[in-house]
Design a protein around this motif. Structure first.
Motif, PDB file in Angstrom:
ATOM      1  N   ALA A   8       0.744  -1.156  -0.009  1.00  0.00           N
ATOM      2  CA  ALA A   8       0.153   0.019  -0.019  1.00  0.00           C
ATOM      3  C   ALA A   8       0.975   1.231   0.131  1.00  0.00           C
ATOM      4  O   ALA A   8       0.621   2.288   0.565  1.00  0.00           O
ATOM      5  N   THR A  13      -1.246   2.317  -3.785  1.00  0.00           N
ATOM      6  CA  THR A  13      -2.397   2.971  -3.486  1.00  0.00           C
ATOM      7  C   THR A  13      -2.812   3.834  -4.742  1.00  0.00           C
ATOM      8  O   THR A  13      -4.308   3.670  -5.010  1.00  0.00           O
ATOM      9  N   GLN A  14      -2.193   4.343  -5.783  1.00  0.00           N
ATOM     10  CA  GLN A  14      -2.751   5.008  -6.750  1.00  0.00           C
ATOM     11  C   GLN A  14      -3.543   4.063  -7.824  1.00  0.00           C
ATOM     12  O   GLN A  14      -4.487   4.255  -8.395  1.00  0.00           O
ATOM     13  N   GLN A  17      -6.838   3.137  -6.122  1.00  0.00           N
ATOM     14  CA  GLN A  17      -7.735   4.219  -6.388  1.00  0.00           C
ATOM     15  C   GLN A  17      -8.293   4.340  -7.674  1.00  0.00           C
ATOM     16  O   GLN A  17      -9.425   4.527  -7.988  1.00  0.00           O
ATOM     17  N   SER A  20     -10.442   0.870  -8.466  1.00  0.00           N
ATOM     18  CA  SER A  20     -11.919   1.064  -7.945  1.00  0.00           C
ATOM     19  C   SER A  20     -12.790   2.024  -8.379  1.00  0.00           C
ATOM     20  O   SER A  20     -13.858   1.727  -8.207  1.00  0.00           O
ATOM     21  N   VAL A  39      -4.492   4.377   4.826  1.00  0.00           N
ATOM     22  CA  VAL A  39      -5.116   4.216   3.557  1.00  0.00           C
ATOM     23  C   VAL A  39      -6.510   3.681   3.768  1.00  0.00           C
ATOM     24  O   VAL A  39      -7.139   3.224   3.070  1.00  0.00           O
ATOM     25  N   LEU A  42      -9.682   4.635   1.938  1.00  0.00           N
ATOM     26  CA  LEU A  42      -9.970   4.477   0.398  1.00  0.00           C
ATOM     27  C   LEU A  42     -11.237   3.966   0.369  1.00  0.00           C
ATOM     28  O   LEU A  42     -11.634   2.806   0.843  1.00  0.00           O
ATOM     29  N   VAL A  45     -12.318  -0.202  -1.601  1.00  0.00           N
ATOM     30  CA  VAL A  45     -11.134  -1.076  -1.568  1.00  0.00           C
ATOM     31  C   VAL A  45     -11.257  -1.823  -0.216  1.00  0.00           C
ATOM     32  O   VAL A  45     -11.082  -1.201   0.525  1.00  0.00           O
ATOM     33  N   ALA A 178      -9.001  11.101  -6.793  1.00  0.00           N
ATOM     34  CA  ALA A 178      -8.404   9.764  -6.447  1.00  0.00           C
ATOM     35  C   ALA A 178      -7.067  10.050  -5.560  1.00  0.00           C
ATOM     36  O   ALA A 178      -6.784   9.306  -4.552  1.00  0.00           O
ATOM     37  N   THR A 179      -6.084  11.146  -5.833  1.00  0.00           N
ATOM     38  CA  THR A 179      -5.100  11.525  -5.087  1.00  0.00           C
ATOM     39  C   THR A 179      -4.696  12.894  -4.947  1.00  0.00           C
ATOM     40  O   THR A 179      -5.105  13.597  -6.063  1.00  0.00           O
ATOM     41  N   VAL A 188      -3.604  10.007   0.391  1.00  0.00           N
ATOM     42  CA  VAL A 188      -4.970   9.782   0.215  1.00  0.00           C
ATOM     43  C   VAL A 188      -5.812  11.048   0.398  1.00  0.00           C
ATOM     44  O   VAL A 188      -5.476  11.758   1.607  1.00  0.00           O
TER      45      VAL A 188
END
Length: 218
Positions: A8, A13-14, A17, A20, A39, A42, A45, A178-179, A188
């Motif tokens: 993660a 993580t990207q 995101q 999902s 995270v 999120l 997820v 998303a980020t 996040v």
């Protein structure tokens, strides 16, 4: 599509995101409890705590039924082991592994079950494209099959959003952040995050145009 991501960190993580947001089923495996907590917000997820190098843990997380497994940990040896388990034991159709040390790149091939090797130094958007397979998921920043677009916008000194909380920004319908990349590090997004000049935002939308998204921030 069902995807399992090991690690993660930044890349994991990207990808989680983006996938999902495109309505894919996403599982994110991480053994660091502190990182899991970071995270935990999120959306859509499923988080699994544990070591993805453990075949039993991967199976419990859903590895046997995944279409895609991506190993994005910070250790090349772990990424190779996870890839080998994914391909040889679970027979996953697409296995992607992050290469942290360029000197190890020669190891990341079919012998270790790796279909796609992703160099860590690749730009963020390219990392997401290459890791997920542009032809069947992101498709050059456009998730055309799902009618979803991934759009970037940057905050400058003149941006109307500069100095405002993310939660104060009225986003177009069907759009999520998303980020937020700050000082080269993705985070996040949280409603209480104050946007600063230099911030780069990655947004996913299935309704808004690029112009509408830029107008919300600029």
């Amino acid at each position: 599509m069902k995807a399992l991501i090991a690690g993660a960190g930044r890349l994991g993580t990207q990808i989680a995101q983006v996938l999902s947001a495109a309505q894919n089923e996403v599982i994110l495996v991480e053994q660091d409890d502190e990182r899991l907590h970071e995270v935990s917000a999120l959306p859509r997820v499923r988080l699994v705590a544990g070591d993805a190098c453990d075949p039993a843990l991967l199976e419990h997380a859903g590895g046997l039924t995944c279409d895609l497994i991506i190993s994005t940990t910070g250790r090349d040896e772990d990424n190779l082991v996870i890839s080998l388990i994914a391909k040889r034991q679970f027979d996953v159709g697409r296995v992607v592994a992050r290469v942290n040390d360029a000197e190890n790149a020669w190891l990341f091939d079919q012998r270790w079950g790796v279909d796609v090797a992703v160099p860590a130094a690749t730009p963020l958007i390219s990392l997401i494209e290459e890791a997920t397979g542009a032809t069947d998921t992101v498709a050059l920043l456009r998730l055309s099959k799902a009618g979803v677009e991934v759009i970037e916008t940057a905050i400058t000194e003149r941006s109307r959003a500069a100095g405002h909380l993310l939660g104060e920004i009225a986003l177009p319908n069907g759009t999520v952040v998303a980020t937020v990349v700050r000082n080269g590090r993705p985070t996040v997004p949280q409603p209480a995050m104050r946007l600063l000049p230099g911030d780069e935002l990655l947004l996913v939308s299935h309704e808004a145009t690029e112009q509408e998204i830029h107008a919300a921030f600029q």
